[in-house]
Scaffold this active site. Structure first.
Site, short mmCIF file in Angstrom:
data_model
loop_
_atom_site.label_atom_id
_atom_site.label_comp_id
_atom_site.label_asym_id
_atom_site.label_seq_id
_atom_site.Cartn_x
_atom_site.Cartn_y
_atom_site.Cartn_z
N TRP A 10 0.81 -1.22 0.00
CA TRP A 10 0.00 0.00 0.00
C TRP A 10 0.85 1.27 0.00
O TRP A 10 0.32 2.37 -0.17
CB TRP A 10 -0.93 0.00 1.23
CG TRP A 10 -2.13 -0.88 1.06
CD1 TRP A 10 -2.40 -1.74 0.01
CD2 TRP A 10 -3.24 -0.99 1.96
NE1 TRP A 10 -3.60 -2.37 0.22
CE2 TRP A 10 -4.14 -1.93 1.40
CE3 TRP A 10 -3.56 -0.39 3.17
CZ2 TRP A 10 -5.34 -2.28 2.02
CZ3 TRP A 10 -4.77 -0.74 3.80
CH2 TRP A 10 -5.64 -1.67 3.23
N LYS A 11 2.14 1.15 0.24
CA LYS A 11 3.00 2.34 0.36
C LYS A 11 2.38 3.29 1.41
O LYS A 11 1.80 2.80 2.36
CB LYS A 11 3.22 2.99 -1.01
CG LYS A 11 3.68 1.95 -2.05
CD LYS A 11 4.17 2.54 -3.33
CE LYS A 11 4.59 1.40 -4.27
NZ LYS A 11 5.13 1.87 -5.53
N HIS A 94 13.18 -2.01 -1.43
CA HIS A 94 12.28 -1.41 -2.43
C HIS A 94 12.97 -0.21 -3.06
O HIS A 94 13.68 0.54 -2.37
CB HIS A 94 10.96 -1.00 -1.76
CG HIS A 94 9.91 -0.65 -2.77
ND1 HIS A 94 9.91 0.54 -3.44
CD2 HIS A 94 8.86 -1.37 -3.25
CE1 HIS A 94 8.88 0.55 -4.30
NE2 HIS A 94 8.23 -0.59 -4.20
N GLY A 172 4.61 2.49 -10.75
CA GLY A 172 3.72 3.65 -10.67
C GLY A 172 3.63 4.44 -11.96
O GLY A 172 3.12 5.55 -11.98
N SER A 211 3.40 -1.79 -12.06
CA SER A 211 2.17 -1.60 -12.83
C SER A 211 1.46 -2.90 -13.17
O SER A 211 0.86 -3.04 -14.24
CB SER A 211 2.45 -0.78 -14.11
OG SER A 211 2.94 0.51 -13.76
N GLY A 232 1.35 -2.45 -6.33
CA GLY A 232 1.24 -1.16 -5.66
C GLY A 232 -0.16 -0.59 -5.83
O GLY A 232 -1.11 -0.97 -5.13
N GLY A 233 -0.32 0.30 -6.81
CA GLY A 233 -1.58 1.02 -7.01
C GLY A 233 -2.81 0.13 -7.03
O GLY A 233 -3.83 0.45 -6.41
P1 13P Z 1 2.72 -0.10 -8.88
O1 13P Z 1 1.98 -1.42 -8.94
O2 13P Z 1 1.88 1.03 -8.41
O3 13P Z 1 3.48 0.17 -10.15
O4 13P Z 1 3.84 -0.29 -7.72
C1 13P Z 1 4.67 -1.38 -7.75
C2 13P Z 1 5.44 -1.42 -6.49
O5 13P Z 1 6.32 -0.61 -6.26
C3 13P Z 1 5.09 -2.46 -5.50
O6 13P Z 1 6.05 -2.55 -4.50
#
Ligand code: 13P
Length: 249
Positions: A10-11, A94, A172, A211, A232-233
């Site tokens: 989730w960052k 990361h 991202g 992504s 991530g997103g």
């Molecule tokens: P995204 O899926 O948003 O590109 O992020 C990937 C990520 O950094 C997962 O750790």
């Protein structure tokens, strides 16, 4: 042979309400029992997530850890603290930690060892920048990041690591590595692991991140050396994350 792992990073996003939403959706979702799924929320949500995920198949993860066991390290958390909240997976290396918080290979190794010493599973992230790819240095960069950690671990420790290949240019950006590009790097990582131990190389899980979304997950996950995803997103929307979990073949 390798149990797929789908992990949502989730960052610095999400909320208590999102934690609850995931708990409810995953408690009644129709999911294969032969995959591992995890959510890595921001640290303040760990306690709530531990409760909300109790009746779900979701494992809990964390996005960072300090290598020291305790002490005067304002703002930091130790691996044993994460363990108290039921955390199973911890990200290390990361690209956002490497670039924004200056975590070099030595820092990544120290964190990996602290995670292993606490009985948790490190997800070691590796990946090249666009400039490095354009210069034809992808394999060299990625394998160096792997070796910086694996050279220093013993045989027992190595088998407990998960590796996530995340090309920096795909994080991202909406620009995903093609299945062929991702598979090529994953195969190179697995071959490199084989130089340590063939058995470990054949069982260690290699995730792809960058992504990954419901539209492209199935074909990435169908590659022979891609054993899961670090999302991530798309892990911030419960329906999207569920769809990705359900696309594991
Ligand atoms: P995204 O899926 O948003 O590109 O992020 C990937 C990520 O950094 C997962 O750790």
């Amino acid at each position: 042979m390798r149990v797929p792992l789908i992990a949502g990073n989730w960052k610095m996003n999400g909320s208590l309400a999102l934690v609850e939403q995931f708990g409810q959706a995953f408690s009644k979702a129709n999911l294969s029992s032969s995959i591992d799924m995890a959510i890595l929320p921001p640290l303040p949500y760990l306690a709530a997530a531990q409760t909300a995920f109790e009746e779900t198949p979701l494992w809990l993860g964390a996005q960072t850890v300090n290598p020291e066991p305790s002490g005067a390290y304002t703002g930091e958390v130790s691996a044993s603290m994460l363990s108290e909240f039921g955390v199973r997976y911890v990200l290390v290396g990361h690209s956002e930690r490497r670039s924004l918080y200056y975590e070099d290979d030595q820092a990544v190794l120290a964190r990996t060892q602290a995670i292993l010493n606490a009985g948790l599973t490190p997800i070691l992230c590796v990946g090249e920048t666009l400039a490095e790819r354009d210069e034809g240095r992808t394999e060299a960069i990625v394998l160096n990041q792997v070796k910086a950690v694996f050279d220093a671990l013993d045989a027992r420790e190595r088998q407990h690591v998960v590796i996530a290949y995340e090309p920096v240019w795909a994080i991202g950006t909406g620009r995903t590595a093609t299945p062929e590009q991702a598979q090529a790097v994953h195969a190179a990582i697995r071959a490199c692991l084989g130089d340590y131990d063939e058995q470990m190389a054949s069982t260690l899980r290699l995730l792809y991140g960058g992504s990954m979304k419901r539209e492209n997950a199935a074909e990435l996950l169908a590659q022979p050396d891609i054993d899961g995803g670090l999302i991530g997103g798309a892990s911030l929307k419960v329906d999207d994350f569920l769809a990705i979990c359900q696309s594991v073949g």
